[in-house]
Design a protein around this motif. Sequence first.
Motif, short mmCIF file in Angstrom:
data_model
loop_
_atom_site.label_atom_id
_atom_site.label_comp_id
_atom_site.label_asym_id
_atom_site.label_seq_id
_atom_site.Cartn_x
_atom_site.Cartn_y
_atom_site.Cartn_z
N LYS A 175 0.95 -1.35 0.02
CA LYS A 175 0.04 0.35 -0.42
C LYS A 175 0.80 1.11 0.05
O LYS A 175 0.96 1.69 -0.27
N LEU A 176 2.04 1.48 0.50
CA LEU A 176 2.51 2.12 1.04
C LEU A 176 3.29 2.55 -0.34
O LEU A 176 3.78 3.62 -1.00
N ILE A 177 3.99 1.84 -1.14
CA ILE A 177 4.71 1.63 -2.94
C ILE A 177 3.52 2.10 -3.90
O ILE A 177 3.50 2.43 -3.91
N ALA A 178 2.37 1.62 -3.00
CA ALA A 178 1.23 2.11 -4.20
C ALA A 178 1.07 3.96 -4.18
O ALA A 178 1.36 5.04 -5.37
N LEU A 179 1.15 4.63 -2.83
CA LEU A 179 1.09 6.13 -3.05
C LEU A 179 2.62 6.73 -3.18
O LEU A 179 2.73 7.80 -3.90
N HIS A 180 4.05 6.16 -2.91
CA HIS A 180 4.84 6.37 -3.37
C HIS A 180 4.81 6.40 -5.40
O HIS A 180 4.95 7.38 -5.78
N LEU A 181 4.25 5.51 -5.80
CA LEU A 181 3.88 5.74 -7.28
C LEU A 181 3.04 6.10 -7.82
O LEU A 181 3.51 6.97 -8.87
N LEU A 182 2.29 6.34 -6.97
CA LEU A 182 1.26 7.99 -7.45
C LEU A 182 1.73 9.01 -7.41
O LEU A 182 1.71 9.97 -8.16
N GLN A 183 2.34 9.45 -6.31
CA GLN A 183 3.02 10.27 -5.99
C GLN A 183 3.90 10.40 -7.25
O GLN A 183 3.84 11.85 -7.34
N GLN A 184 4.67 9.88 -7.62
CA GLN A 184 5.37 9.64 -8.65
C GLN A 184 5.42 9.60 -9.76
O GLN A 184 5.15 11.16 -10.62
N ARG A 185 3.99 9.46 -10.31
CA ARG A 185 3.68 9.48 -11.56
C ARG A 185 3.33 11.21 -11.11
O ARG A 185 3.10 11.77 -12.28
N ALA A 186 1.86 11.70 -10.04
CA ALA A 186 1.02 13.19 -10.30
C ALA A 186 2.75 13.48 -10.11
O ALA A 186 3.18 15.44 -11.41
N GLY A 187 4.12 14.01 -9.07
CA GLY A 187 4.91 14.72 -9.85
C GLY A 187 5.91 14.84 -11.24
O GLY A 187 6.02 16.03 -12.10
N SER A 188 5.41 14.01 -11.66
CA SER A 188 6.46 14.22 -13.11
C SER A 188 5.28 14.74 -13.87
O SER A 188 5.91 15.52 -14.80
N ASP A 189 3.81 14.35 -13.88
CA ASP A 189 2.79 15.03 -14.05
C ASP A 189 2.87 16.80 -14.24
O ASP A 189 3.01 17.16 -15.03
N VAL A 190 3.31 17.44 -12.80
CA VAL A 190 3.05 18.62 -12.30
C VAL A 190 4.84 18.78 -12.93
O VAL A 190 4.61 20.28 -13.10
N GLU A 191 5.50 18.05 -13.08
CA GLU A 191 6.88 18.64 -13.76
C GLU A 191 6.99 19.29 -15.01
O GLU A 191 7.19 19.95 -15.58
N ARG A 192 6.31 18.07 -15.79
CA ARG A 192 6.49 18.10 -17.26
C ARG A 192 5.44 19.36 -17.38
O ARG A 192 5.90 19.71 -18.15
N ARG A 193 4.50 19.77 -16.58
CA ARG A 193 3.55 20.91 -16.82
C ARG A 193 4.13 22.34 -16.74
O ARG A 193 4.28 23.03 -17.53
N LEU A 194 5.03 21.99 -15.66
CA LEU A 194 6.03 22.80 -15.50
C LEU A 194 7.61 23.89 -16.57
O LEU A 194 7.45 24.41 -16.18
N ARG A 195 8.35 22.38 -16.31
CA ARG A 195 9.08 22.93 -17.86
C ARG A 195 8.57 23.02 -18.79
O ARG A 195 9.31 24.10 -19.20
N ALA A 196 6.85 23.07 -19.42
CA ALA A 196 6.43 23.05 -20.50
C ALA A 196 6.45 24.13 -20.26
O ALA A 196 6.62 25.17 -21.56
N ASP A 197 5.93 25.53 -19.55
CA ASP A 197 5.54 26.19 -18.84
C ASP A 197 7.06 27.40 -19.18
O ASP A 197 7.03 28.12 -19.53
N LEU A 198 8.02 27.06 -18.22
CA LEU A 198 9.04 27.46 -18.05
C LEU A 198 9.85 27.76 -19.40
O LEU A 198 10.27 28.89 -20.09
N LEU A 199 9.83 26.38 -20.11
CA LEU A 199 10.46 26.37 -21.14
C LEU A 199 9.56 27.35 -22.61
O LEU A 199 10.10 28.20 -23.31
N GLY A 200 7.87 27.64 -22.85
CA GLY A 200 7.15 28.00 -23.76
C GLY A 200 7.65 29.27 -22.91
O GLY A 200 7.50 30.62 -24.11
N THR A 201 7.45 29.96 -21.93
CA THR A 201 8.07 31.44 -21.66
C THR A 201 9.28 31.86 -22.11
O THR A 201 9.45 32.84 -22.80
N ALA A 202 10.35 30.98 -21.95
CA ALA A 202 11.39 30.76 -22.42
C ALA A 202 11.25 31.67 -23.82
O ALA A 202 12.40 32.43 -24.71
N LEU A 203 11.21 30.80 -24.62
CA LEU A 203 11.29 30.22 -25.89
C LEU A 203 10.17 31.65 -26.81
O LEU A 203 10.73 31.98 -27.67
N GLU A 204 9.21 32.30 -25.90
CA GLU A 204 8.86 33.35 -26.19
C GLU A 204 9.55 34.68 -26.57
O GLU A 204 9.35 36.40 -27.49
#
Length: 543
Positions: free
Chosen positions: A269-298
């Motif tokens: 059960k603990l591993i499931a929480l960590h995997l879900l958090q890891q997935r969510a963190g990856s999604d958040v990081e991916r969106r944040l990096r996309a926002d930063l990269l988009g801002t830089a390219l503008e």
Amino acid sequence: MSGRPGADLTRLLEELGSTLLELVHAPASSPGGVRGPISAAPIHDPVDREQVLPDALVLGVGVSGTDRIVALLRDLGEQAAAGLVVRAPVAPDPQLRAAVEESGVALLAFTRGASWTQLSALLRALLAEGEVGATESETLGGLPSGDLFAVANAIAALLDAPITIEDRNSRVLAFSGRQDEADSSRVETILGRQVPERYARLLSEQGVFRELYRTDQPVYIEPLPATGVTMARAAIAVRAGDELLGSLWAAVHERLSPERHRAFCEAAKLIALHLLQQRAGSDVERRLRADLLGTALEGGVGARGALDRLGLADQPMVVLALTVDGQATPSGPAGAEVVGERQRLSDAFAMHLGAVHPSSAVAALSDVVYGLVPLPHQGERYAVGIATEFLDRIGGRGQHAFIGVSPVAEDISGLARARGAVDRVLRVLRERKGPRVAQLADVHVESWMLELRDLVAARGDQPTGPVARLLSYDAAHNTSLVQTLRAWLDNFGDTVAASASVYVHPNTFRYRLRRVAEIGQLDLDDSEARFAAMLQLRAVVSR
């Protein structure tokens, strides 16, 4: 790839020691014998020497022999690297010890039989790039959120057994220490980051996976000496609701006691929480990096801050743009598959560019994956080589992919122009389905023509002059004078070649060409008239 605070050589040796890495020599002056934290894990390239980040752990692929290792240690010492990894075995040598002390760079040996790609992937997981802009870490169950290696070690301590955490395809996501206490099959699993096929096939044939995935209780698997599995296994599925995330495996000498049975269930059960958090963190990081990269390219007022957060400020860089194909993404299951393939290519692209330069940034914006790569000493042709090598490596998966390469942007103001240029290149590659990699110099004229067609379409311009007269005559008399003029212009006035391109006799073609001049009132000897006609045929008249 940047390591978060605390990711140092000591921790790497705790996690990977006895299985993958061995400390050969460490400078006595470093605290605890090794330096930390680690900033990156680049691969050493003996041909193209790059500046190594301070506190980096350098992977010395192909580096062997005392003289070569000593020379590289001294070079890395000048760049304040933390350590050097070379292939085992490394024989004890006073020269190596002296070079380590002189350079301040630790020397580690990487076990034979494992690939450098596997080690690089493990180091990425352990160093973990971390959340962009994150100021503090979160915990789950008292352990760092998403740190599966820490979770594996904690579970191993509870069960007194070496642990692996695997995904749904039996690929190893993380493992505990003490793997040398298990059997040869477990060591092979760790080295290959994948359960050996012969063992997985046997487990499937015996119905172990079927039983594992239909229950929330641990499954006990007897030893299978014929496959190298001389110790029993306890396994349990890791789930989040009805979704299967993976499984947890322990190499044990006997069935779990009631206390360890309960601990094993709680661990899943603990591993499931960590995997879900890891997935969510990856999604958040991916969106944040996309926002930063988009801002830089503008290239606007926020570009400087975005580049600072991406670690890319104050250095020349090139923009690479990758797209899967030139068609709009379909909807439904097919659309989901295209989106999934684009994400897989994006992740592979990020890994490839990260190997070129650890500060590279990659993010998907709409249907294009953009990469920013610092190129302090190289030019566009070097970037073209990087892009070509990536498409060659992914083979058939990238058969419909195109990559555009921008001119080098020397500063922030040039970054927006570079993004505009690479978008123009990408559009040409999509339209003409020709080379899969190009820079603006390769397609400049085609880019102008596409922009001219856009302008013509937006204004609703219609053919005029000789071209308009020829179009009208062809429509009224079912002739092909426009085709004749186009063939003649495309072949630079070579009548024989032009006639062959439209499959008519040269004499017939010459007759039609005279009719073009008469009906269209076009002076074919006038270069300006020829240019005007060619421009209209390319930009205004569709084929």
